[in-house]
Design a protein around this motif. Structure first.
Motif, PDB file in Angstrom:
ATOM      1  N   ASP A 160      -2.354  -4.475   1.310  1.00  0.00           N
ATOM      2  CA  ASP A 160      -2.694  -3.503   1.092  1.00  0.00           C
ATOM      3  C   ASP A 160      -1.906  -2.303   1.984  1.00  0.00           C
ATOM      4  O   ASP A 160      -1.908  -1.040   1.644  1.00  0.00           O
ATOM      5  CB  ASP A 160      -4.294  -3.587   1.556  1.00  0.00           C
ATOM      6  CG  ASP A 160      -5.047  -3.636  -0.002  1.00  0.00           C
ATOM      7  OD1 ASP A 160      -4.949  -4.006  -0.784  1.00  0.00           O
ATOM      8  OD2 ASP A 160      -5.773  -3.958   0.232  1.00  0.00           O
TER       9      ASP A 160
ATOM     10  N   ASN B 208       3.292  -0.275  -2.960  1.00  0.00           N
ATOM     11  CA  ASN B 208       2.450  -1.495  -3.440  1.00  0.00           C
ATOM     12  C   ASN B 208       2.232  -1.868  -4.806  1.00  0.00           C
ATOM     13  O   ASN B 208       2.026  -2.490  -5.705  1.00  0.00           O
ATOM     14  CB  ASN B 208       1.597  -2.482  -2.073  1.00  0.00           C
ATOM     15  CG  ASN B 208       0.620  -1.350  -1.735  1.00  0.00           C
ATOM     16  OD1 ASN B 208       0.432  -0.019  -1.824  1.00  0.00           O
ATOM     17  ND2 ASN B 208      -1.295  -1.107  -1.212  1.00  0.00           N
ATOM     18  N   LYS B 209       1.213  -0.405  -5.040  1.00  0.00           N
ATOM     19  CA  LYS B 209       0.599  -0.986  -6.068  1.00  0.00           C
ATOM     20  C   LYS B 209       1.784  -0.787  -7.683  1.00  0.00           C
ATOM     21  O   LYS B 209       1.420  -1.301  -8.429  1.00  0.00           O
ATOM     22  CB  LYS B 209       0.169   0.855  -6.235  1.00  0.00           C
ATOM     23  CG  LYS B 209      -1.378   0.510  -5.661  1.00  0.00           C
ATOM     24  CD  LYS B 209      -2.016  -0.324  -5.677  1.00  0.00           C
ATOM     25  CE  LYS B 209      -3.263  -0.152  -4.415  1.00  0.00           C
ATOM     26  NZ  LYS B 209      -4.419  -1.741  -4.972  1.00  0.00           N
ATOM     27  N   LEU B 210       3.022  -0.288  -7.582  1.00  0.00           N
ATOM     28  CA  LEU B 210       3.912   0.131  -8.295  1.00  0.00           C
ATOM     29  C   LEU B 210       4.690  -1.180  -8.561  1.00  0.00           C
ATOM     30  O   LEU B 210       4.806  -1.680  -9.582  1.00  0.00           O
ATOM     31  CB  LEU B 210       5.226   1.267  -7.825  1.00  0.00           C
ATOM     32  CG  LEU B 210       6.441   1.328  -8.736  1.00  0.00           C
ATOM     33  CD1 LEU B 210       5.206   1.247  -9.914  1.00  0.00           C
ATOM     34  CD2 LEU B 210       7.187   2.592  -8.234  1.00  0.00           C
ATOM     35  N   TYR B 211       4.872  -2.161  -7.216  1.00  0.00           N
ATOM     36  CA  TYR B 211       5.209  -3.356  -7.355  1.00  0.00           C
ATOM     37  C   TYR B 211       4.421  -4.473  -8.493  1.00  0.00           C
ATOM     38  O   TYR B 211       4.989  -5.191  -8.562  1.00  0.00           O
ATOM     39  CB  TYR B 211       5.645  -3.928  -6.047  1.00  0.00           C
ATOM     40  CG  TYR B 211       6.320  -5.155  -6.122  1.00  0.00           C
ATOM     41  CD1 TYR B 211       7.717  -4.974  -5.897  1.00  0.00           C
ATOM     42  CD2 TYR B 211       5.344  -6.536  -5.768  1.00  0.00           C
ATOM     43  CE1 TYR B 211       8.114  -6.457  -5.969  1.00  0.00           C
ATOM     44  CE2 TYR B 211       6.417  -7.646  -5.414  1.00  0.00           C
ATOM     45  CZ  TYR B 211       7.138  -7.599  -6.397  1.00  0.00           C
ATOM     46  OH  TYR B 211       8.258  -8.492  -5.673  1.00  0.00           O
ATOM     47  N   GLN B 212       3.644  -3.876  -7.648  1.00  0.00           N
ATOM     48  CA  GLN B 212       2.217  -5.037  -8.059  1.00  0.00           C
ATOM     49  C   GLN B 212       1.918  -5.178  -9.891  1.00  0.00           C
ATOM     50  O   GLN B 212       2.090  -5.762 -10.209  1.00  0.00           O
ATOM     51  CB  GLN B 212       0.612  -5.292  -7.761  1.00  0.00           C
ATOM     52  CG  GLN B 212      -0.680  -5.653  -7.859  1.00  0.00           C
ATOM     53  CD  GLN B 212      -1.403  -5.401  -7.545  1.00  0.00           C
ATOM     54  OE1 GLN B 212      -2.003  -4.725  -7.107  1.00  0.00           O
ATOM     55  NE2 GLN B 212      -1.919  -7.280  -6.686  1.00  0.00           N
ATOM     56  N   GLN B 213       2.357  -3.738 -10.218  1.00  0.00           N
ATOM     57  CA  GLN B 213       1.953  -3.187 -11.843  1.00  0.00           C
ATOM     58  C   GLN B 213       2.460  -3.418 -12.751  1.00  0.00           C
ATOM     59  O   GLN B 213       3.116  -4.004 -13.690  1.00  0.00           O
ATOM     60  CB  GLN B 213       1.236  -1.915 -11.644  1.00  0.00           C
ATOM     61  CG  GLN B 213       0.088  -1.349 -11.099  1.00  0.00           C
ATOM     62  CD  GLN B 213      -0.814   0.119 -10.999  1.00  0.00           C
ATOM     63  OE1 GLN B 213      -0.060   0.437 -11.388  1.00  0.00           O
ATOM     64  NE2 GLN B 213      -1.806   0.158 -10.814  1.00  0.00           N
TER      65      GLN B 213
ATOM     66  N   PHE C  26       1.771   4.281  -2.090  1.00  0.00           N
ATOM     67  CA  PHE C  26       1.601   3.496  -3.357  1.00  0.00           C
ATOM     68  C   PHE C  26       2.524   2.833  -3.836  1.00  0.00           C
ATOM     69  O   PHE C  26       2.755   2.521  -5.387  1.00  0.00           O
ATOM     70  CB  PHE C  26       0.848   4.669  -4.653  1.00  0.00           C
ATOM     71  CG  PHE C  26      -0.103   4.965  -3.987  1.00  0.00           C
ATOM     72  CD1 PHE C  26      -1.563   4.431  -3.974  1.00  0.00           C
ATOM     73  CD2 PHE C  26      -0.752   6.437  -2.978  1.00  0.00           C
ATOM     74  CE1 PHE C  26      -2.741   5.018  -3.466  1.00  0.00           C
ATOM     75  CE2 PHE C  26      -1.822   7.039  -2.939  1.00  0.00           C
ATOM     76  CZ  PHE C  26      -2.687   6.005  -3.377  1.00  0.00           C
TER      77      PHE C  26
ATOM     78  N   TYR D 192       1.955   5.842 -12.678  1.00  0.00           N
ATOM     79  CA  TYR D 192       2.330   4.432 -11.870  1.00  0.00           C
ATOM     80  C   TYR D 192       2.631   4.785 -10.774  1.00  0.00           C
ATOM     81  O   TYR D 192       3.666   4.273 -10.276  1.00  0.00           O
ATOM     82  CB  TYR D 192       3.423   3.799 -12.556  1.00  0.00           C
ATOM     83  CG  TYR D 192       2.402   3.587 -13.844  1.00  0.00           C
ATOM     84  CD1 TYR D 192       2.346   2.147 -14.565  1.00  0.00           C
ATOM     85  CD2 TYR D 192       3.382   4.427 -15.279  1.00  0.00           C
ATOM     86  CE1 TYR D 192       2.179   1.588 -15.304  1.00  0.00           C
ATOM     87  CE2 TYR D 192       2.452   3.622 -16.849  1.00  0.00           C
ATOM     88  CZ  TYR D 192       2.330   2.565 -16.698  1.00  0.00           C
ATOM     89  OH  TYR D 192       1.715   2.029 -17.730  1.00  0.00           O
ATOM     90  N   HIS D 193       2.616   6.340  -9.678  1.00  0.00           N
ATOM     91  CA  HIS D 193       2.642   6.338  -8.899  1.00  0.00           C
ATOM     92  C   HIS D 193       4.216   6.524  -8.151  1.00  0.00           C
ATOM     93  O   HIS D 193       4.266   6.764  -7.346  1.00  0.00           O
ATOM     94  CB  HIS D 193       2.205   5.498  -7.378  1.00  0.00           C
ATOM     95  CG  HIS D 193       1.217   4.922  -7.906  1.00  0.00           C
ATOM     96  ND1 HIS D 193      -0.280   5.260  -7.424  1.00  0.00           N
ATOM     97  CD2 HIS D 193       0.320   3.770  -8.680  1.00  0.00           C
ATOM     98  CE1 HIS D 193      -1.106   4.570  -7.882  1.00  0.00           C
ATOM     99  NE2 HIS D 193      -1.070   4.294  -8.509  1.00  0.00           N
TER     100      HIS D 193
END
Length: 277
Positions: free
Chosen positions: A56, A113-118, A111, A170-171
């Motif tokens: 996170d 990390n969210k973009l990398y994760q998705q 965000f 996707y941020h």
């Protein structure tokens, strides 16, 4: 004779092992120290992976501590980036439209990390480029080819709105878009040119008719004014006015006379009636 010293070789061998162990320990400590810190460069954010799992916490710019050999940090650029591409779409009246669109965008650093994760690192090829093409096609299909030219600011605003919705999921934040001129087929360009010529000729004919109409109205008005002036003059003509005009003519002739009597036959003397009734 003295007996040989058999205990010196193990002592030297043991000292060598200790030295090697000490060197290994120093290397391990240095490696641990090196692996315990990471530096995030300006304009980037650090995505923390712990044994492959996205965490996170996102690292800002600067020096950060991480667990050696357990955590890994992936840098993600958050500066404004530019994507430029040539697109082909269709208008509402089924005309082929070609244009070049330039898009400025940046990652929401909070965000990353969210973009990398998705999506991963290749978010430009997977998300940005397809979103640009889809948004442009969706909007141009709502306008005719002629409207794409006459309502270009409106078209740009709608493309920006649609594209922003796609990227924000996707941020990815949209900064600005720039749609260069719309290009159409050669046949359509010729048809547009012919239409413009016809419209110009029709406008010229309309202006000529209006000019002729105005000139005719001016002539009628002028003639009516002259007729009205003559009518008023006739109403005002009296015997006294006629006699006054005669006297004024004779006085003007006297003013211009040079004092010489004209050579006449019949014995008449000019100006003899001046002042007589």
């Amino acid at each position: 004779m003295s007996e040989p010293n058999v205990t010196k070789m193990p002592t030297r061998f043991g000292g060598g092992i200790k030295t090697i162990v000490a060197i290994i320990v120093v290397i391990l400590i240095a490696a641990l120290s090196f692996e315990s810190f990471t530096i995030i460069q300006a304009g980037n954010r650090g995505v923390v992976l712990q044994l492959g799992a996205v965490q996170d916490k996102v690292f800002d710019e600067g020096l950060h501590f991480k667990m050696p050999f357990i955590q890994n940090v992936i840098p993600m650029e958050v500066r404004v980036q530019k994507a430029e591409s040539s697109q082909t779409s269709a208008s509402r009246d089924l005309q082929t439209v070609s244009t070049t669109i330039a898009v400025n965008y940046h990652i929401d650093g909070n965000f990353a990390n969210k973009l990398y994760q998705q999506v991963g690192i290749d978010y430009v090829g997977r998300i940005v480029d397809p979103a640009i093409a889809e948004s442009l096609k969706a909007v141009t299909a709502q306008y005719t080819a002629e409207e794409l030219i006459s309502k270009r600011p409106e078209v740009s605003a709608k493309v920006k709105e649609v594209l922003n919705q796609k990227l924000s999921a996707y941020h990815i934040l949209l900064d600005e878009i720039n749609i260069r001129e719309f290009n159409f087929s050669e046949e359509y360009n010729k048809a547009i040119e012919a239409k413009q010529v016809a419209e110009q000729q029709a406008l010229k004919s309309k202006l000529d008719l209006e000019r002729i109409k105005i000139e005719k109205e001016q002539e009628i008005t002028k003639a009516q004014a002259q007729a009205e002036a003559l009518r008023l003059q006739k109403q005002e003509v009296t015997p006294e006015l006629i006699q006054l005009r005669q006297i004024e003519a004779q006085l003007e002739a006297i003013r211009k006379w040079d004092g010489k009597l004209p050579s006449v036959t019949g014995g008449a003397t000019p100006f003899i009636n001046v002042g007589q009734k």
